[in-house]
Design a protein around this motif. Structure first.
Motif, PDB file in Angstrom:
ATOM      1  N   UNK A 164       0.832  -1.201   0.000  1.00  0.00           N
ATOM      2  CA  UNK A 164       0.000   0.000   0.000  1.00  0.00           C
ATOM      3  C   UNK A 164       0.867   1.252   0.000  1.00  0.00           C
ATOM      4  N   UNK A 166       0.326   4.046   1.235  1.00  0.00           N
ATOM      5  CA  UNK A 166       0.354   4.728   2.526  1.00  0.00           C
ATOM      6  C   UNK A 166       1.383   4.078   3.463  1.00  0.00           C
ATOM      7  N   UNK A 167       1.596   2.762   3.296  1.00  0.00           N
ATOM      8  CA  UNK A 167       2.618   2.141   4.138  1.00  0.00           C
ATOM      9  C   UNK A 167       4.013   2.578   3.707  1.00  0.00           C
ATOM     10  N   UNK A 169       4.617   5.454   2.435  1.00  0.00           N
ATOM     11  CA  UNK A 169       4.720   6.812   2.972  1.00  0.00           C
ATOM     12  C   UNK A 169       5.136   6.783   4.438  1.00  0.00           C
ATOM     13  N   UNK A 170       4.567   5.840   5.172  1.00  0.00           N
ATOM     14  CA  UNK A 170       4.905   5.674   6.585  1.00  0.00           C
ATOM     15  C   UNK A 170       6.397   5.369   6.753  1.00  0.00           C
ATOM     16  N   UNK A 171       6.890   4.448   5.913  1.00  0.00           N
ATOM     17  CA  UNK A 171       8.305   4.078   5.979  1.00  0.00           C
ATOM     18  C   UNK A 171       9.177   5.273   5.580  1.00  0.00           C
ATOM     19  N   UNK A 172       8.758   5.985   4.506  1.00  0.00           N
ATOM     20  CA  UNK A 172       9.506   7.169   4.078  1.00  0.00           C
ATOM     21  C   UNK A 172       9.573   8.198   5.193  1.00  0.00           C
ATOM     22  N   UNK A 173       8.455   8.357   5.910  1.00  0.00           N
ATOM     23  CA  UNK A 173       8.390   9.419   6.908  1.00  0.00           C
ATOM     24  C   UNK A 173       9.376   9.188   8.049  1.00  0.00           C
ATOM     25  N   UNK A 174       9.735   7.938   8.294  1.00  0.00           N
ATOM     26  CA  UNK A 174      10.732   7.710   9.339  1.00  0.00           C
ATOM     27  C   UNK A 174      12.130   7.524   8.745  1.00  0.00           C
ATOM     28  N   UNK A 176      13.193   5.664   6.056  1.00  0.00           N
ATOM     29  CA  UNK A 176      13.618   4.406   5.456  1.00  0.00           C
ATOM     30  C   UNK A 176      13.794   4.585   3.957  1.00  0.00           C
ATOM     31  N   UNK A 180      15.797  -0.489   2.173  1.00  0.00           N
ATOM     32  CA  UNK A 180      15.231  -0.925   3.443  1.00  0.00           C
ATOM     33  C   UNK A 180      13.762  -1.332   3.274  1.00  0.00           C
ATOM     34  N   UNK A 184      12.555  -5.080   4.051  1.00  0.00           N
ATOM     35  CA  UNK A 184      11.722  -5.317   5.230  1.00  0.00           C
ATOM     36  C   UNK A 184      10.240  -5.455   4.917  1.00  0.00           C
ATOM     37  N   UNK A 185       9.804  -4.825   3.839  1.00  0.00           N
ATOM     38  CA  UNK A 185       8.366  -4.810   3.560  1.00  0.00           C
ATOM     39  C   UNK A 185       8.021  -5.490   2.236  1.00  0.00           C
TER      40      UNK A 185
END
Lengths: 276, 280
Positions: A164, A166-167, A169-174, A176, A180, A184-185
């Protein structure tokens, strides 16, 4: 009279409809198979069909027993081709998918070429491979790789790309990075898709091996089938077919077992949506 | 690590009541998307301030750019003009310092990891220095906070939609962000679960004192949860009004029947109707 036949014809179907669901899948399937074989046997005997046209199941069984050593040797040869070809196809397919997913620009160049190549009827390449590599293992393995890598690559790629947004985006926001996220995903996310592709690939691998042996071989189940047909030994053809089917089924279930062990979270995919 | 990241366990139910400092500031933010070779103004001249420790909502008709504004605050979209600061930092830098936590409409849990592994996942990704046991302990604490104690070992497929969203919130909280940005976090849930989740979010806010920005299209949700509601309109998207919600704290299920609730609800509804009429 006609009413009576109607009733006898429809009557067994109605309970079959209601009984089918609660029974385990294998019971009605086995029953249908037994009935089909019995009908086959009876038709051959009643109409006195010549064995070289269509042998009765009993004749096939006799042939299976008589030629068991020849069939076993052939099966071993074909199984080796399938195994080596499948493993190489799987590695190639996964590598192609990973490269396309990780290096997007290169992927955009490579992907259309792969799709284009997929539209070449690859079975038609068999004579060329025989011409290049002789009657040995190599041309069959190459044919299998060419036929079977595609479903692996396409399904793996679909899996890698279906994370997804959005996931991501979540990884980018921290913070990654692409590698990575891939490790990991994307890769674990792709595993159920990969196995859907591997199940198609193992089926294609068996087809590739047999076609490769048709095109030129001095051993293997495909060779046995072709040799038997020149001898009008139809029971042997059928025996070889039985062995090929058992071999294919065994390989398929090994892959499915691996899937159950490695990706227990996998949703059910329809593995039979590809065509050669 | 950033000392500001430390948990702000606010004992008061009205954190930062007097002269609140600004946590998120948007000045003159515009976002254009190029679509089919044509420039589209998604956001224009957005000025907005979110006080530290407050819970504010962005509400508006679909397509008004409220999610885009949230993404700009999260540093996921670069504004075409203007600027946003989060804790006086550019949003990307704030995100890297784990000042920002994100929750989306879909929980997007990893299906091969159980609840606690999912809750710890982002923290482990964000900070390679955190040990797995520390991250797990932190995740367990956050799962407890969102009311999922006892469900730590459950796989996402075994959790209901509301529970999955709770894990997603715990995952964001595990980073211990100062700011929680939530994009329609309860949009995919049924009405009863939504109300439960609203209460859960309110509890989290009261206990942690995080600054929360909530994008929603539910008027009830906005009124019940927020100290301030920013109403957005379309064509081009901008904030048409910032409505303070004078609903007493602490809020609970009785708040829904307060006169102040009804007044705010009515005002919001008429603003939204107006924004829709202006578009057509």
């Amino acid at each position: 009279m006609s009413e009576a036949t109607m009733q006898t014809r429809t009557a067994p179907e109605q309970p079959a409809e209601t009984i089918r669901r609660p029974l385990p899948d294998i019971v009605p399937a086995l029953a249908l198979m037994a009935v089909s074989l019995a009908v086959w046997e009876i038709v051959i005997r009643v109409f006195d069909v010549p064995t070289f046209v269509l042998p009765a199941p009993s004749a096939v069984v006799v042939s299976l027993i008589e030629s068991r050593m020849q069939l076993l040797d052939a099966a071993r040869f074909t199984a080796a081709e399938v195994l080596i070809g499948f493993v190489l196809a799987a590695i190639t397919g996964m590598a192609v998918a990973l490269v396309i997913a990780r290096f997007e620009r290169f992927g955009r160049a490579l992907y259309p070429l792969i799709v284009l190549f997929q539209n070449v009827p690859k079975i038609a390449l068999a004579p060329i491979f025989i011409l290049w590599f002789g009657y040995d293992l190599a041309p069959k393995v190459l044919l299998i790789v060419v036929i079977a890598f595609f479903p692996v690559a396409i399904d793996m790629l679909a899996g890698l790309q279906s994370v997804e947004p959005s996931f991501v985006a979540l990884m980018n926001s921290v913070g990654a990075g692409k590698t990575k996220i891939l490790m990991r995903v994307r890769i674990p996310h792709a595993l159920p898709h990969l196995f859907a592709g591997l199940k198609v690939a193992i089926t294609f691998s068996v087809i590739g091996a047999i076609v490769g042996e048709f095109a030129g071989a001095n051993a293997g189940l495909g060779y046995v089938i072709q040799f038997a047909s020149t001898q009008l030994d139809t029971p042997l053809i059928f025996s070889a077919l039985v062995v090929v089917s058992v071999l294919g089924l065994a390989f398929y279930y090994v892959v499915e077992l691996a899937e159950k062990l490695l990706v227990p979270w996998a949703p059910k995919y329809d593995a039979h949506r590809h065509s050669i | 690590m950033n000392p500001a990241v430390a948990v702000m366990h606010a004992s008061s139910t009205e954190p930062q009541a007097a002269a609140p400092s600004v946590e998120i500031a948007a000045t003159g933010v515009a976002v254009d998307f190029i679509h089919d070779g044509r420039r589209q103004h998604v956001l224009k001249d957005i000025d907005m301030q979110v006080p530290r420790g407050s819970l504010v909502s962005l509400i508006g008709p679909s397509g008004c750019g409220k999610s885009t504004l949230l993404k700009v605050m999260a540093g996921l979209i670069q504004p075409t003009a203007g600027s946003v600061t989060v804790d006086d930092l550019a949003p990307q830098d704030a995100a890297k310092k784990r000042i920002i936590g994100l929750v989306f409409q879909d929980a997007t849990l990893l299906p091969w990891k159980n609840a606690i592994e999912n809750a710890a996942f982002l923290l482990l990704t964000a900070d390679p220095g955190v040990s797995k046991s520390d991250a797990t302990a932190r995740a367990a604490e956050m799962l407890k906070l969102v009311g999922l104690e006892g469900a730590e070992r459950k796989m996402p497929s075994q959790l209901s939609g509301g529970m999955r969203q709770r894990v997603a919130i715990a995952r964001a909280l595990a980073l211990d962000p100062q700011v929680l940005l939530m994009d329609e976090p309860f949009g995919a849930l049924d009405a009863i679960t939504r109300e439960e989740m609203s209460q859960c979010l309110l509890d989290i806010w009261e206990r942690t004192g995080k600054t929360i920005v909530l994008v929603t299209h539910s008027i009830d949700e906005a009124v019940f949860l927020s100290g301030e509601v920013h109403v957005m309109g379309t064509g081009p998207a901008r904030i048409i009004e910032t409505l303070p919600i004078n609903l007493p704290q602490p809020r609970n299920e009785d708040s829904y029947s307060e006169p102040a609730f009804k007044i705010a609800e009515k005002r919001l509804r008429s603003l939204l109707v107006e924004s829709r009429r202006r578009r057509s």
